[in-house]
Scaffold this active site. Structure first.
Site, PDB file in Angstrom:
ATOM      1  CG  ASP A  63      75.105  42.814  16.422  1.00 53.33           C
ATOM      2  OD1 ASP A  63      74.665  43.522  17.352  1.00 53.33           O
ATOM      3  OD2 ASP A  63      74.660  41.674  16.167  1.00 53.33           O
ATOM      4  CE1 TYR A 155      64.947  49.731  25.738  1.00 47.85           C
ATOM      5  CE2 TYR A 155      63.577  50.574  27.528  1.00 47.85           C
ATOM      6  CZ  TYR A 155      64.500  50.796  26.504  1.00 47.85           C
ATOM      7  OH  TYR A 155      64.967  52.071  26.264  1.00 47.85           O
ATOM      8  CB  VAL A 156      62.260  46.790  32.503  1.00 45.36           C
ATOM      9  CG1 VAL A 156      62.530  47.091  33.971  1.00 45.36           C
ATOM     10  CG2 VAL A 156      61.218  47.751  31.955  1.00 45.36           C
ATOM     11  CE  LYS A 159      68.054  50.735  27.418  1.00 46.45           C
ATOM     12  NZ  LYS A 159      69.291  51.236  26.794  1.00 46.45           N
TER      13      LYS A 159
HETATM   14  P1  NAP Z   1      66.590  54.553  17.769  1.00 47.46           P
HETATM   15  O1  NAP Z   1      66.077  55.847  17.271  1.00 47.46           O
HETATM   16  O2  NAP Z   1      65.832  53.306  17.509  1.00 47.46           O
HETATM   17  O3  NAP Z   1      68.116  54.390  17.249  1.00 47.46           O
HETATM   18  C1  NAP Z   1      68.842  53.258  17.633  1.00 47.46           C
HETATM   19  C2  NAP Z   1      70.276  53.394  17.172  1.00 47.46           C
HETATM   20  O4  NAP Z   1      70.999  52.251  17.679  1.00 47.46           O
HETATM   21  C3  NAP Z   1      70.447  53.365  15.664  1.00 47.46           C
HETATM   22  O5  NAP Z   1      71.574  54.128  15.311  1.00 47.46           O
HETATM   23  C4  NAP Z   1      70.702  51.880  15.390  1.00 47.46           C
HETATM   24  O6  NAP Z   1      71.457  51.623  14.175  1.00 47.46           O
HETATM   25  C5  NAP Z   1      71.532  51.508  16.592  1.00 47.46           C
HETATM   26  N1  NAP Z   1      71.478  50.093  16.932  1.00 47.46           N
HETATM   27  C6  NAP Z   1      70.419  49.343  17.273  1.00 47.46           C
HETATM   28  N2  NAP Z   1      70.800  48.076  17.534  1.00 47.46           N
HETATM   29  C7  NAP Z   1      72.138  48.035  17.326  1.00 47.46           C
HETATM   30  C8  NAP Z   1      73.109  47.016  17.406  1.00 47.46           C
HETATM   31  N3  NAP Z   1      72.802  45.764  17.767  1.00 47.46           N
HETATM   32  N4  NAP Z   1      74.394  47.321  17.100  1.00 47.46           N
HETATM   33  C9  NAP Z   1      74.746  48.578  16.737  1.00 47.46           C
HETATM   34  N5  NAP Z   1      73.867  49.592  16.666  1.00 47.46           N
HETATM   35  C10 NAP Z   1      72.575  49.312  16.944  1.00 47.46           C
HETATM   36  O7  NAP Z   1      66.769  54.573  19.375  1.00 47.46           O
HETATM   37  P2  NAP Z   1      66.760  55.816  20.391  1.00 47.46           P
HETATM   38  O8  NAP Z   1      65.354  56.077  20.762  1.00 47.46           O
HETATM   39  O9  NAP Z   1      67.606  56.912  19.879  1.00 47.46           O
HETATM   40  O10 NAP Z   1      67.441  55.141  21.667  1.00 47.46           O
HETATM   41  C11 NAP Z   1      68.839  55.251  21.931  1.00 47.46           C
HETATM   42  C12 NAP Z   1      69.119  54.700  23.312  1.00 47.46           C
HETATM   43  O11 NAP Z   1      68.356  55.426  24.279  1.00 47.46           O
HETATM   44  C13 NAP Z   1      68.733  53.229  23.472  1.00 47.46           C
HETATM   45  O12 NAP Z   1      69.647  52.575  24.316  1.00 47.46           O
HETATM   46  C14 NAP Z   1      67.375  53.311  24.145  1.00 47.46           C
HETATM   47  O13 NAP Z   1      67.062  52.157  24.868  1.00 47.46           O
HETATM   48  C15 NAP Z   1      67.583  54.517  25.046  1.00 47.46           C
HETATM   49  N6  NAP Z   1      66.339  55.167  25.455  1.00 47.46           N
HETATM   50  C16 NAP Z   1      65.499  55.719  24.546  1.00 47.46           C
HETATM   51  C17 NAP Z   1      64.331  56.335  24.990  1.00 47.46           C
HETATM   52  C18 NAP Z   1      63.351  56.975  24.046  1.00 47.46           C
HETATM   53  O14 NAP Z   1      62.309  57.434  24.517  1.00 47.46           O
HETATM   54  N7  NAP Z   1      63.612  57.061  22.768  1.00 47.46           N
HETATM   55  C19 NAP Z   1      64.043  56.360  26.355  1.00 47.46           C
HETATM   56  C20 NAP Z   1      64.928  55.788  27.248  1.00 47.46           C
HETATM   57  C21 NAP Z   1      66.082  55.202  26.797  1.00 47.46           C
HETATM   58  P3  NAP Z   1      70.705  51.453  12.739  1.00 47.46           P
HETATM   59  O15 NAP Z   1      70.270  52.841  12.311  1.00 47.46           O
HETATM   60  O16 NAP Z   1      71.743  50.886  11.841  1.00 47.46           O
HETATM   61  O17 NAP Z   1      69.542  50.540  12.986  1.00 47.46           O
END
Ligand code: NAP
Length: 247
Positions: A63, A155-156, A159
């Site tokens: 975690d 969230y904001v 970040k």
């Molecule tokens: P996602 O598809 O929801 O995947 C999240 C990943 O993080 C998964 O591998 C999950 O593991 C892991 N995770 C979540 N909480 C965790 C914790 N407490 N400890 C360890 N691992 C954890 O998210 P994503 O869209 O790829 O986003 C990745 C990053 O990019 C994030 O920081 C997000 O805020 C940022 N981001 C995303 C977007 C977007 O449009 N998607 C835009 C801006 C920024 P499990 O599979 O085990 O749950």
């Protein structure tokens, strides 16, 4: 092969952007320990898909919001890979709702998972990077951390905090040959953005000059650049990967 024989930790590597980052690093010769929260099956299948004679890949359940678990991850990575050169703080979650309805627990959960996690892992890896006088740290922020967004105060805040932490750490660690940068993705097609309906996606696209949502690989290639020697003279920066949405 921009990262031949390098060793990296990537948090949140089982899905979306984190998974694409793991793949990009591995394709460039980097050994990787990636963490995840609960997806054991995805973790094992990613290990099997990417490991081969020349590159080691290990999933580690940890975690990201836990200070102790970050320390355990670093110990595991040093034991399995012999050291760590690169840290990508990618793990993150959303718990969106308007401020009026936002619970204290949802605020704390998002801050701890997205911002404190960056503190946890940076702190856990720092002595190793300082003693080897080399390190690349890349923190995944978001464009909403720059411009704000209704319904995402927790969230904001997390970040925007990641950007502040990135800049302070960049100034503290530059003299130790450690680069610290952030990537701020726009709207990227992952499980996180799958929750949006077509109308919401259309509204977003109307503000994206490149007229498509981003792909996880768009972010991963930018992370590769910031992990490689191509970016040795860049630190404390926030690179937006958003199709031109924020400029
Ligand atoms: P996602 O598809 O929801 O995947 C999240 C990943 O993080 C998964 O591998 C999950 O593991 C892991 N995770 C979540 N909480 C965790 C914790 N407490 N400890 C360890 N691992 C954890 O998210 P994503 O869209 O790829 O986003 C990745 C990053 O990019 C994030 O920081 C997000 O805020 C940022 N981001 C995303 C977007 C977007 O449009 N998607 C835009 C801006 C920024 P499990 O599979 O085990 O749950």
């Amino acid at each position: 092969m921009k990262l031949l024989n390098k060793r990296a930790i990537v948090t949140g590597g089982t899905r979306g952007i984190g998974k694409a980052i793991v793949k990009e690093l591995v394709q460039n010769g980097c050994n990787v320990v990636f963490t995840y929260f609960s997806s054991d099956e995805s973790a094992r299948s990613l290990e099997n898909e990417l490991s081969n004679e020349s590159v080691k890949v290990f999933g580690f359940k940890a975690d990201a919001s836990s200070f102790a678990a970050a320390d355990e991850t670093v110990k595991f990575a040093i034991e399995k890979l012999g050291g760590v050169d690169i840290l990508v703080n990618n793990a993150g979650i959303t718990k969106d709702t308007l401020m009026l309805r936002m619970s204290e627990s949802d605020f704390d959960l998002v801050i701890n998972s997205n911002l404190k996690s960056v503190f946890n892992y940076t702190k856990a890896i720092l002595k190793t990077m300082i003693s080897q006088r080399f390190g690349k740290i890349v923190n995944i922020s978001s464009v909403v951390g720059i411009v704000g967004n209704p319904g995402q105060a927790n969230y904001v805040a997390s970040k925007a905090g990641v950007i502040g932490l990135t800049k302070s750490n960049a100034k503290e660690l530059a003299s130790r040959n450690i680069n610290v940068n952030a990537v701020a993705p726009g709207f990227i097609e992952t499980d996180m953005t799958d929750k949006m309906n077509d109308q919401q996606k259309e509204a977003i696209l109307s503000n994206v000059p490149i007229k498509r949502l981003g792909k996880p690989e768009d972010v991963a290639k930018t992370v590769l650049f910031l992990c490689s020697s191509d970016s040795d003279y860049i630190t404390g920066q926030v690179l937006t990967v958003d199709g031109g949405m924020v400029m």
